[in-house]
Design a protein around this motif. Sequence first.
Motif, PDB file in Angstrom:
ATOM      1  N   LEU A 189       0.682 -19.495 -14.733  1.00  9.49           N
ATOM      2  CA  LEU A 189       0.772 -18.251 -15.491  1.00  9.49           C
ATOM      3  C   LEU A 189      -0.214 -17.225 -14.947  1.00  9.49           C
ATOM      4  N   GLY A 190      -1.418 -17.666 -14.624  1.00  2.00           N
ATOM      5  CA  GLY A 190      -2.415 -16.748 -14.070  1.00  2.00           C
ATOM      6  C   GLY A 190      -1.962 -16.177 -12.741  1.00  2.00           C
ATOM      7  N   PHE A 191      -1.314 -17.004 -11.935  1.00  2.52           N
ATOM      8  CA  PHE A 191      -0.794 -16.524 -10.662  1.00  2.52           C
ATOM      9  C   PHE A 191       0.223 -15.398 -10.862  1.00  2.52           C
ATOM     10  N   LEU A 192       1.129 -15.615 -11.850  1.00  2.00           N
ATOM     11  CA  LEU A 192       2.133 -14.591 -12.119  1.00  2.00           C
ATOM     12  C   LEU A 192       1.475 -13.300 -12.621  1.00  2.00           C
ATOM     13  N   VAL A 193       0.496 -13.443 -13.527  1.00  2.00           N
ATOM     14  CA  VAL A 193      -0.186 -12.258 -14.044  1.00  2.00           C
ATOM     15  C   VAL A 193      -0.912 -11.526 -12.924  1.00  2.00           C
ATOM     16  N   ALA A 194      -1.573 -12.298 -12.059  1.00  2.00           N
ATOM     17  CA  ALA A 194      -2.294 -11.683 -10.951  1.00  2.00           C
ATOM     18  C   ALA A 194      -1.341 -10.966 -10.008  1.00  2.00           C
ATOM     19  N   LEU A 195      -0.164 -11.559  -9.798  1.00  2.00           N
ATOM     20  CA  LEU A 195       0.810 -10.941  -8.922  1.00  2.00           C
ATOM     21  C   LEU A 195       1.305  -9.608  -9.509  1.00  2.00           C
ATOM     22  N   VAL A 196       1.579  -9.626 -10.835  1.00  2.00           N
ATOM     23  CA  VAL A 196       2.028  -8.377 -11.486  1.00  2.00           C
ATOM     24  C   VAL A 196       0.932  -7.322 -11.421  1.00  2.00           C
ATOM     25  N   ALA A 197      -0.312  -7.723 -11.707  1.00  2.00           N
ATOM     26  CA  ALA A 197      -1.426  -6.769 -11.668  1.00  2.00           C
ATOM     27  C   ALA A 197      -1.627  -6.211 -10.261  1.00  2.00           C
ATOM     28  N   ALA A 198      -1.475  -7.081  -9.265  1.00  3.80           N
ATOM     29  CA  ALA A 198      -1.635  -6.614  -7.889  1.00  3.80           C
ATOM     30  C   ALA A 198      -0.548  -5.602  -7.531  1.00  3.80           C
ATOM     31  N   ASN A 199       0.682  -5.851  -8.012  1.00  4.81           N
ATOM     32  CA  ASN A 199       1.756  -4.900  -7.728  1.00  4.81           C
ATOM     33  C   ASN A 199       1.509  -3.555  -8.416  1.00  4.81           C
ATOM     34  N   MET A 200       0.968  -3.634  -9.651  1.00  2.00           N
ATOM     35  CA  MET A 200       0.644  -2.383 -10.345  1.00  2.00           C
ATOM     36  C   MET A 200      -0.448  -1.622  -9.607  1.00  2.00           C
ATOM     37  N   LEU A 201      -1.462  -2.346  -9.154  1.00  2.00           N
ATOM     38  CA  LEU A 201      -2.520  -1.702  -8.382  1.00  2.00           C
ATOM     39  C   LEU A 201      -1.970  -1.121  -7.081  1.00  2.00           C
ATOM     40  N   ARG A 202      -0.988  -1.797  -6.532  1.00  2.00           N
ATOM     41  CA  ARG A 202      -0.395  -1.280  -5.303  1.00  2.00           C
ATOM     42  C   ARG A 202       0.267   0.076  -5.548  1.00  2.00           C
ATOM     43  N   ARG A 203       0.990   0.185  -6.673  1.00  2.00           N
ATOM     44  CA  ARG A 203       1.640   1.473  -6.964  1.00  2.00           C
ATOM     45  C   ARG A 203       0.623   2.557  -7.318  1.00  2.00           C
ATOM     46  N   GLN A 204      -0.443   2.140  -8.033  1.00  2.00           N
ATOM     47  CA  GLN A 204      -1.396   3.143  -8.511  1.00  2.00           C
ATOM     48  C   GLN A 204      -2.493   3.466  -7.505  1.00  2.00           C
ATOM     49  N   VAL A 205      -2.790   2.531  -6.611  1.00  2.00           N
ATOM     50  CA  VAL A 205      -3.909   2.736  -5.690  1.00  2.00           C
ATOM     51  C   VAL A 205      -3.446   2.749  -4.237  1.00  2.00           C
ATOM     52  N   VAL A 206      -2.704   1.741  -3.872  1.00  2.00           N
ATOM     53  CA  VAL A 206      -2.368   1.571  -2.462  1.00  2.00           C
ATOM     54  C   VAL A 206      -1.416   2.669  -1.994  1.00  2.00           C
ATOM     55  N   GLU A 207      -0.370   2.898  -2.776  1.00  2.00           N
ATOM     56  CA  GLU A 207       0.601   3.904  -2.343  1.00  2.00           C
ATOM     57  C   GLU A 207      -0.029   5.299  -2.241  1.00  2.00           C
ATOM     58  N   PRO A 208      -0.839   5.745  -3.249  1.00  6.07           N
ATOM     59  CA  PRO A 208      -1.522   7.040  -3.047  1.00  6.07           C
ATOM     60  C   PRO A 208      -2.442   7.054  -1.830  1.00  6.07           C
TER      61      PRO A 208
END
Length: 975
Positions: free
Chosen positions: A197-216
């Motif tokens: 479950l933690g892996f899935l949560v971390a993956l979702v959080a990383a994807n959100m950070l990617r949209r909010q941080v990495v893409e900009p």
Amino acid sequence: MDSSNATSSSGAGPQPRKSSRGSLREVFESLPLAAQFRVNAIAAVTVTLLAVQVVIALWDTRFAREEAIDLASSRTASMAARLEATGGGALDNLEGHPELLAATFRLQGGDVLQSYYRDAATARAGSSPPAALAWTSRPTGALHWARQFLALEPIYVESPVQLSQGLSGTVSILVDHHWIWHHALRRAQQTPIALLLGFLVALVAANMLRRQVVEPLAQLARTTRVNQSSEPNEPRKSHRRRNELTELATNFEALADRLVEYEGAMSTLRHASSQQIIERTRELEQRLRRAEALTRSKDDFLANMSHEIRTPMNGVLGMAELLAGTELDKRQRRFVDSMRAAAETMMRIINDILDDSKIEAGKMDLVQEPFDVRELAEQAGQLYAGQAESKKLEMICRIEPTVPSIVVGDALRLRQVLGNLLSNAVKYTDHGEIEIRVGLDDSRDGQCRLHFSIRDTGPGIPADDQTGVFEAFTQLENGSRTGGTGLGLSIANRLVRLMGGEKIALTSEVGRGSTFSFVLPFEIKVANAVPNRASDEFSGLRVLVVDDNATSYMLLEEMLSNWSVEVSVLNRAKLVGDRMHDVATRGRPFDIVLLDHNLPDATTEQLLRTIRLDPSIAGTYVVLLSALDFNASYEGTQAIAPDVCIAKPVRQQLLRSALEASRQPRKPFLAESAPVERVPTVERGDQPALGLNVLVADDNAINREVAVAMLEELDCTVVLAEEGRTAVAHAQQRRFDVILMDCQMPGMDGYAATEAIRRHESERGLPPTTIIALTANVMARDRERCLAAGMNAFLAKPFKGAQLLEVLQPIAAGRAASDEAAAPVAEIPSPPPTLTDAEVGDLLDASVADAAPVSRLPVLDLEQVQAIRGLGKPLVFERLCEMLFSSSKDAFARLDTALAEGNLEEVAAAAHAFMSPVSNLGGRRLADLLERCETAALEGADLATVRRAATGLKPHYAALVAALEAETRRGTGTG
């Protein structure tokens, strides 16, 4: 050799691990930023979950240990109590408690009476039982305490048992430490699920950070990328791994390099630009100096041309006015009127040019003052009522019921705009009507926007010509036949913008007419009262309106209905006699007839003859809606004439006065021996006798002659001076009440002469003589120069006799008042906290020349006097004057007492009470002074300010009395 090899071997041992760690770090750093976020997030969540699981497992273990110990303690205590009570027996059945490993009932001597071992049945043959089964007491020592605390060995719990006297034992229980760790094992079995479950949560959080941080960051890196050729000799860029952050850093470094290059280029460009700016600035300064010189030349040209034109025009208008005051036949008067009309047209053209110049130079100042919207609009319409009537045009003024009664704005400039639009409407309209309309556009928070429109039924303006209407010096094709400069609409449009509006809008259709409209903001002073149709103010009055124009009679019908008047309307003149006779025979005659001046099927004289010669309706009060006087004719002793004439657009105040007058008894018309041509009041010789000693200094012989003639009509003694030095000599030899000083004279001009006179007065300690500037220069700077030289007032050439009288009358009144009072002081010092009655009297008696600057309002409003006389009541104006004269003594006594006591509230009340009758009789200047005094008192100003506001009330009252007495003599024919 072996030793060295060994050393070398031992030194090289850790290098692969360090190289491995370095390569892992390089691989991690070379990953894209999104992948780094994912790895970091998953690793952080995994470590965190593992740590949490370990902590929870240890907590469960600790909790299970405490629970098992509590169970063992309770079981041993209960078994010991039971054995003591029974004197022996067996142990409890402990098979339902897997956490309990063994139990023993042992006597004091060590003999075991009974024991329980949980795993006895499952123990394999040959296996040895736990060593803890042999414990007869709790083991001691730090090692056993630590092992039991950490649940690494069974935990021993016992309770003593007293079987009988002399016989005792113990009941002991061993707690299984393996069972305690079993709880931690169960918690550890949940760890994979939590990690998943933690892996899935971390993956979702990383994807959100990617949209909010990495893409900009990636977008920023693309944006900041600089096109450049990679150079191999730049080591700082060669070892960088590619990800968003490193790419961004590389881009910024490239930008920094580019900025260095740009800075060098900009430095060179800045130096070159500064040289260009310096050269351009010098060029602009030269152009500015030339423009300022041209502007000064233009102003000087306008001032000089104004002076050169106004100086002879003063002679033309003055002589024409004097000639008009003599006995003339109709043909001569027509010539004089034509001459005056042409001269006044020329003056309007000059004023238009000067207004245009002042607006362009930004020197047009606005004066904010309260004014009555209806009164202003109706007065503007009546100024052109005569011209409209001569062309048989209907002049209509409609004020919407929602328009506030009194607003604050520049009434003079608004009247100028309306007058310009009305002048054009009358000028270009040959038939039909002209409508003035005022409506409420918006109102909130004490502010409003009023919509003004002037509609005519003229020829209209083609769409192609509408854009050029408001341009200066532009006239339409049909404008050449009416004359003018083409400045009027341009000035009006700019005045509208100056007063806060946008522009004058034009709606026009060829053959149907034009509408000019604009919207202006105002502050609401008094909101309009809602008409009370239930009011019985004029209840019972029956009025017949005879008018063929639907808009006109509907407006009159609405106005009269709001006053509870019973209104009937006829749009045909021939039915008037029959209709009036019919209702009179039925006992319900009309009280008033409002008769239009221009009906298509009968003349005014025919209708009046029909009414006056019918005995049943001859006494009807007839109001002729005409701006022109009606020459009465006679049938025996019966006059064929209306009771009163009111110009269109009908002013509400005058109509109300006519309704009131209709209820009063009237004297019958008397036949005159011969018709006498009426001369306007301002042109007749029954002027008040001022008796002033006046010095006139002017280098123009015609202007001197005009001034002498006007002053002699006012019973003034005149001394002439042709230039400044002569004027100074006369002023030093004798005292004058007034000096009329021309500003531009050869030798010593008027400014220098005024300064010389003021120096002489100062050296001798003489009170200053009132000096009035006579000049054809009407620019604001000319007025300021006159005041700076020591002059008291300003009279622009050409001036009329009424304007000269307006200036001199307060001075004559002040001199008369000063003769009666003690010697007035030249300047009023700061008053003490309490004044005596004599000091208050001196304050109110102060001469006009010493008082604070007052408004340029007339001493007596002749239009108001005419309105009072138009009420139809005999000698109503004379009786009102007598009432004012008799009440003034008490009014001034009340003001004296309030000022002496410093009672501001009483000062305001006394000023307000006195202002009402003064204003009703047309004393505009004195009413303005009383209003200022009341305002200063109501606003809580200091007592000194209120007393200064009250300065000179009595001299101005004396001037009003003189004007009222002159008007009374004129009205009764005794003057």
